[in-house]
Write a protein that holds these residues in place. Structure first.
Motif, PDB file in Angstrom:
ATOM      1  N   ARG A  71      28.249 -91.729   1.843  1.00 38.27           N
ATOM      2  CA  ARG A  71      28.849 -91.389   3.142  1.00 38.27           C
ATOM      3  C   ARG A  71      29.344 -92.646   3.869  1.00 38.27           C
ATOM      4  O   ARG A  71      29.881 -92.552   4.973  1.00 38.27           O
ATOM      5  N   THR A  87      29.290 -90.945  10.685  1.00 39.78           N
ATOM      6  CA  THR A  87      27.947 -91.339  11.088  1.00 39.78           C
ATOM      7  C   THR A  87      27.761 -92.859  11.040  1.00 39.78           C
ATOM      8  O   THR A  87      28.162 -93.511  10.077  1.00 39.78           O
ATOM      9  N   GLN A 122      30.988 -83.392  10.283  1.00 39.52           N
ATOM     10  CA  GLN A 122      32.345 -83.825   9.971  1.00 39.52           C
ATOM     11  C   GLN A 122      33.294 -82.641  10.026  1.00 39.52           C
ATOM     12  O   GLN A 122      32.961 -81.552   9.558  1.00 39.52           O
ATOM     13  N   ALA A 166      29.895 -84.610  16.528  1.00 36.06           N
ATOM     14  CA  ALA A 166      30.049 -85.944  15.925  1.00 36.06           C
ATOM     15  C   ALA A 166      28.776 -86.765  16.103  1.00 36.06           C
ATOM     16  O   ALA A 166      28.356 -87.472  15.180  1.00 36.06           O
ATOM     17  N   LEU A 167      28.120 -86.640  17.259  1.00 44.66           N
ATOM     18  CA  LEU A 167      26.866 -87.374  17.501  1.00 44.66           C
ATOM     19  C   LEU A 167      25.782 -86.982  16.505  1.00 44.66           C
ATOM     20  O   LEU A 167      24.852 -87.729  16.260  1.00 44.66           O
ATOM     21  N   TYR A 168      25.904 -85.770  15.965  1.00 43.32           N
ATOM     22  CA  TYR A 168      24.893 -85.268  15.028  1.00 43.32           C
ATOM     23  C   TYR A 168      25.337 -85.416  13.575  1.00 43.32           C
ATOM     24  O   TYR A 168      24.756 -84.800  12.679  1.00 43.32           O
ATOM     25  N   GLY A 169      26.385 -86.198  13.360  1.00 41.94           N
ATOM     26  CA  GLY A 169      26.791 -86.489  11.986  1.00 41.94           C
ATOM     27  C   GLY A 169      27.598 -85.386  11.316  1.00 41.94           C
ATOM     28  O   GLY A 169      27.764 -85.403  10.101  1.00 41.94           O
ATOM     29  N   ILE A 191      25.589 -93.160  19.985  1.00 39.76           N
ATOM     30  CA  ILE A 191      25.625 -93.504  18.560  1.00 39.76           C
ATOM     31  C   ILE A 191      25.646 -92.213  17.732  1.00 39.76           C
ATOM     32  O   ILE A 191      24.834 -91.324  17.945  1.00 39.76           O
ATOM     33  N   ARG A 192      26.549 -92.140  16.778  1.00 42.30           N
ATOM     34  CA  ARG A 192      26.602 -90.987  15.871  1.00 42.30           C
ATOM     35  C   ARG A 192      25.554 -91.206  14.785  1.00 42.30           C
ATOM     36  O   ARG A 192      25.667 -92.116  13.973  1.00 42.30           O
ATOM     37  N   ALA A 193      24.529 -90.372  14.814  1.00 42.14           N
ATOM     38  CA  ALA A 193      23.382 -90.627  13.947  1.00 42.14           C
ATOM     39  C   ALA A 193      22.837 -89.335  13.373  1.00 42.14           C
ATOM     40  O   ALA A 193      23.032 -88.252  13.912  1.00 42.14           O
ATOM     41  N   GLU A 194      22.168 -89.456  12.239  1.00 43.00           N
ATOM     42  CA  GLU A 194      21.547 -88.286  11.637  1.00 43.00           C
ATOM     43  C   GLU A 194      20.274 -88.692  10.910  1.00 43.00           C
ATOM     44  O   GLU A 194      20.028 -89.876  10.639  1.00 43.00           O
ATOM     45  N   GLU A 253      17.996 -79.350  14.932  1.00 40.80           N
ATOM     46  CA  GLU A 253      19.168 -80.082  15.413  1.00 40.80           C
ATOM     47  C   GLU A 253      20.256 -79.143  15.934  1.00 40.80           C
ATOM     48  O   GLU A 253      20.943 -79.463  16.909  1.00 40.80           O
ATOM     49  N   PRO A 281      37.100 -84.281   5.754  1.00 40.91           N
ATOM     50  CA  PRO A 281      36.713 -85.119   6.895  1.00 40.91           C
ATOM     51  C   PRO A 281      37.559 -86.388   7.055  1.00 40.91           C
ATOM     52  O   PRO A 281      37.978 -86.708   8.168  1.00 40.91           O
ATOM     53  N   MET A 327      12.956 -88.272  14.943  1.00 43.50           N
ATOM     54  CA  MET A 327      13.723 -87.331  15.773  1.00 43.50           C
ATOM     55  C   MET A 327      13.777 -87.793  17.233  1.00 43.50           C
ATOM     56  O   MET A 327      14.785 -87.614  17.917  1.00 43.50           O
ATOM     57  N   THR A 348      35.051 -90.798  12.954  1.00 48.16           N
ATOM     58  CA  THR A 348      33.973 -90.223  13.748  1.00 48.16           C
ATOM     59  C   THR A 348      32.772 -90.035  12.832  1.00 48.16           C
ATOM     60  O   THR A 348      31.950 -89.164  13.019  1.00 48.16           O
ATOM     61  N   ARG A 351      21.458 -91.127  20.211  1.00 49.31           N
ATOM     62  CA  ARG A 351      22.602 -90.235  20.467  1.00 49.31           C
ATOM     63  C   ARG A 351      22.967 -90.235  21.941  1.00 49.31           C
ATOM     64  O   ARG A 351      24.143 -90.177  22.292  1.00 49.31           O
TER      65      ARG A 351
END
Lengths: 491, 491
Positions: free
Chosen positions: A450, A402, B77, B72-75, A429-432, B200, A54, A418, A400, A425
């Motif tokens: 991470r 999180t 890589q 990428a929005l969902y984390g 925003i890149r989120a998890e 997801e 990555p 969720m 890119t 998102r």
């Protein structure tokens, strides 16, 4: 358990299989185990090839995207060609040595059909390889491009400005910085003799490295000047020897260059005549003035001087960020280039050329389409990667990765998270969310490993208040926020 | 002329060669001409492979970039693995049929060394292939991913969300829509059993197709439900036959499905017990209620129902754009999937699944690393390309084609244009100058053929005024503008 062929023959739908491997021990036995996987041995990849993780991918994508967007500004259009080409397209295009370095693909099905003992006993493996293999892996992007131009000549609008970035394969001995699979990034303008193309390619080089924040020197030479030199000293047949020797000036020094020229059969008089050329110094204009005098009797030489002068004069008007330098020791690719020759050196890192190129004649002649000339450059992606790594020249924003992790405290907390996730998102925003409700400590370790800058937590009290506790992982600071505040802070 | 080996052996610097082909006729002869290029024959590419021209590239890049940015929005890589893998990594992973469809790469150098008459006379070509070839081309992205995970286990942070988009190669018989080189776009979450991952992935699918403007139905099933069904009718060993038969319901109808089940050895009683399942109808909740009743005695079945219910309930809260439908006829990849199974169908185009996936166990077991399960999806890039083409669903803005062409009237006019070019490019306008000062008509034809919307002209009077005449190629309208007006209009 169903047999292998049945499971695997869903035809088009093979595309969608996510194989799990346990099921395959079965076939493994059927297959006869010619290729044994030792379960205790860590699997590996062929030497000279690489995995990109990555972090490397983010950096490489930044490099490729930067070059791509500069090319687009100059009207270049991207094409891609297949990894496999017919060997009839590739063979004989890279010299005898190159033919050996081509990766050849075994014909599928009964590849031994029609091969007899004579073929096998033939001393040259080339002959047998030709029977066993019809296809090979792309060795560079130039021959496939030439093939592309001929094959699609009816659709193409000349002049054609194309760029292409794809891997190429060579069965070279791998060593530090030399790979068997590596990327080339070529840009060419074909179907136009105008020197404005040379000018624009130098602008592209200048713009790309300026965007990278890498200081470079763009070196330029001209094949016609080199021809002129050998012509005026009366050694036109020695042009290759002369340029190869001049090319070594930096490495072996003037004395040894002269010794080599002598060994190549040049007379003392000829070598003496070469001295002003070999030891050329001063500004570009001063150099051109000297060369111009020496070459005044050579038509080709004068043409070369004129070409370089035109390019230099144009560039003077165009606010270049980097210096352009006339360098007669630049003789690389001499047998290919017929006019300008370019090479780019990084000023702040010790490394070979990071980009090169030149003008060539008759790109497509070997495929039966004469008269297509052009000029092109090739960015050395792997070396540029090394240069940017050494200079730590990557912008912060290229990642890119999180930006925000939601901690998972259990089913209802996760469901609450969720919904917020969907909102952040939507705002880009890149989120998890940590998918399992494991111990908080483990989740925070994950966030640290991470390097996720923000962590959002919501237990019962936050859920009741419709809020989150946001932790800044750098400062350790925590505060209570709404979902929209979450978005703004992460931005 | 210098000999081939010498010219081509610049080592590392090979990278920068722009070969011209005329020079190679020479080597062509040396090489012995095993692969003759007929100069009068149009060159071609291997069957089942494709060239992508500029227009296709723009569309494909739009597809890939869209999916990339959603991942990428969902984390997730990105990683990349080499095109070539060791055959010991690939063989035995795709069934016997798959082994045959692997493209194998002839060992370089003296590939016949150590091969004796016995090897050659051996009836199985597999045995000989194993002697001749150590490497093969990637057949999918899953096995290389499994290999990657095992090889880099120390660097990886689990759960690991990776996406990967690269070409794969299969020696399949080429036909319409099936290629020997094609792209896969896989996303997987490994090292987590949480069903939030399934949720997801369905959100990702939903978001991707919503961005494409393509209406889809996301179908979901669960391997455990299928196991439960065969269990409760007392035919646990027939699970594959049952699901293969159910899978055909759409194509061959209920009667034929029942006939096939009977031929598979199911009793009339068992087939009768299956009817509520085969003919399941209603909303997802209604279907789940029915199945739940039928499967109440099966632990596995109940677990499957519970899993689907969880996923459905979560998705209800998350404002999906597209419908999610429980579909028990979805049995694809049955031998690989151990939990959820997904498939996506386009609603407005007749075409097979455009995305698929599911949950699997033990991804890396065959490489000696047990206990890594995961869930993943694969976007069918080629079919998505076809769908967007048929729906003409590409946004106008995806092109990276030239916006503005400067006409070339000669040296001084071109120099004037070059300065303006640098300015408009700085403002982000994709612009070019026609490199040669050929007839105006030819330059305008070029602008038309390239569909360049604006053309800028400057002769003596414009140069005196510091302006350009800008022509709108659609309306034919012309007006006098400054360089900064040029920029604003093209934007």
């Amino acid at each position: 358990m169903v047999d292998g062929a049945k499971v695997c023959k869903f035809g088009n739908n093979l595309l969608f299989f996510h194989y799990i491997c346990a099921a395959f021990n079965h076939y493994y036995i059927i297959t006869g185990g010619f290729y044994r996987t030792n379960k205790n041995m860590k699997p590996s990849i062929p030497k000279g090839t690489r995995d990109f993780g990555p972090a490397e991918m983010a950096r490489r994508n930044y490099i490729l995207d930067t070059i791509r967007s500069v090319y687009a500004l100059y009207g270049f259009q991207q094409i891609e060609t297949p990894a496999m080409e017919n060997l009839s397209t590739l063979m004989g295009k890279y010299g005898e040595e190159g033919d050996k370095l081509l990766f050849k693909i075994l014909n599928s099905g009964d590849f031994m059909k029609g091969i007899n003992a004579e073929d096998i006993n033939e001393s040259s493996t080339g002959h047998l390889a030709a029977q066993l293999c019809e296809k090979g892996l792309r060795y560079d992007l130039t021959v496939p491009f030439a093939r592309y131009v001929v094959q699609h000549r009816e659709e193409l609008q000349l002049p054609f400005r194309r760029y292409q970035v794809q891997p190429v394969w060579r069965a070279d001995r791998p060593q530090k910085g030399r790979y068997r699979e590596f990327f080339q990034f070529d840009g060419d303008v074909i179907g136009s003799d105008s020197l404005l193309n040379e000018v624009e390619l130098m602008q592209i080089i200048d713009e790309v490295f300026s965007r990278f924040g890498v200081r470079v020197c763009i070196k330029i030479n001209n094949r016609k000047i080199l021809s002129g030199i050998s012509e005026v000293i009366g050694a036109a047949d020695k042009i290759v020897d002369i340029t190869v020797a001049i090319d070594k000036l930096d490495k072996i020094g003037l004395e040894n260059v002269n010794a080599e020229l002598s060994a190549d059969g040049l007379t003392a008089e000829q070598i003496a005549a070469l001295q002003p050329i070999i030891s050329l110094e001063g500004s570009n204009d001063e150099k051109l003035a000297t060369i111009s005098k020496v070459l005044s009797s050579s038509e080709s030489g004068c043409k070369g001087v004129e070409e370089i002068r035109f390019i230099m004069d144009q560039l003077k008007q165009l606010n270049m960020h980097n210096a352009v330098e006339l360098d007669l020791t630049l003789a690389r690719g001499l047998n290919y280039y017929t006019g300008a020759i370019f090479e780019v050196k990084a000023l702040d890192v010790q490394i070979g050329s990071i980009t090169g190129g030149g003008r060539y004649d008759n790109l497509t002649g070997i495929f039966g389409m004469p008269g297509i000339s052009g000029v092109g450059i090739s960015f050395g992606i792997d070396r540029i990667f090394d240069v940017l790594n050494q200079l730590e020249a990557y912008p912060q924003a290229i990642t890119t990765a999180t930006q925000l992790l939601f901690v998972n405290f259990g089913a209802s907390e996760a469901a609450y998270a969720m919904k917020a996730l969907a909102e952040v998102r939507k705002a880009g925003i890149r989120a998890e969310i940590y998918p399992d409700a494991v111990k908080m400590k483990k989740q925070m370790q994950y966030a640290n490993a991470r390097q996720i800058p923000f962590v959002a937590l919501a237990g019962e009290s936050e859920m009741a208040a419709g809020s989150f506790t946001l932790k800044d992982m750098k400062t350790g600071e925590q505060k209570s926020v709404t979902t929209s505040e979450l978005t703004n802070i992460c931005k």
